[in-house]
Every structure is written in C-alpha cells, then in structure tokens.
Design a protein around this motif. Structure first.
Motif: not given
Ligand SMILES: [Cu+2]
Length: 124
Positions: A26-27, A109, A111, A113
C-alpha cells in the motif's frame, strides 16, 4: 476443542499475513529509477526519473541530489507525470561532473502514507 483452537490459530495467522502484505504493497516504494540504483553511467543525465509503486502527491514529496562530498546539487522542479502519477521527473539544470551521487527521495503516496529512501549512481 483442540481442533477449534487450531482453526482459530490458522485463521489468525492468515489474517496477520494478509495485513502485513497489504501494508507492504500500500505504500509508495521506489520501483525503478533512471539513472538506476548503483548504476555507472558515462553521460550526464538530463533528468532523474523515479517510478514508485503507488501514485504520489507532488505537494508533500521531493527529491534531493547530493554529490560525493554531501553538497546539494541544484535541480529543476520536481514534477509528477501527468499521465502516470507513479512517475516523478526531476530535470537537471546543468551537466553533472564526474563522481558519485546520492538521490534522497521522500514521498507522500495518494493513500496518505509517507515513505523515504535513497540510492546512488556514479558518473564516470
Ligand atoms: Cu500506504
């Protein structure tokens, strides 16, 4: 009873593995760069290109280029590719001298992070 406990343990470790792998993906990590990490090149690049695993927010992201002595090299504006927000370009305003260089990057990012890292290349 023992079987039930075993099932719980299996389910829990599966869930834990799933969470860990999702976090890893996710990062925004550096997927590739030009010049590449540990590359030895013979011509001064006109641009640094960094490709991340996630889209990045230009506002809270940046790239610094440093010479072997730790002095900062002046670069042009950091921009995120308009066609692909995983790709970041940093133009170089002047040819580099021969030597080794370090690229320090930090990105936010999409999201939310933050990640950072660095890599090196050498101009021969
Ligand atoms: Cu992330």
């Amino acid at each position: 009873m023992l079987q039930r406990l075993k099932n719980v343990i299996v389910a829990t470790s599966f869930l834990a593995a799933l969470i860990v792998s999702q976090q890893a993906f996710a990062h925004a990590h550096l997927a590739s760069a030009t010049p590449a990490d540990k590359a030895t090149i013979s011509e001064s690049p006109k641009m640094l290109t960094l490709t991340f695993t996630e889209g990045v927010e230009p506002k809270f992201s940046g790239v610094m280029l440093m010479g072997a002595d730790g002095s900062m090299v002046h670069t042009g504006k950091f921009t995120v590719d308009s066609a692909d927000n995983k790709v970041v370009n940093v133009p170089l305003t002047a040819p580099l001298k021969t030597g080794s260089y370090r690229v320090d990057w930090h990105v936010l990012s999409v999201d939310g992070h933050k990640t950072k890292g660095s890599y090196n290349f050498t101009l021969k």
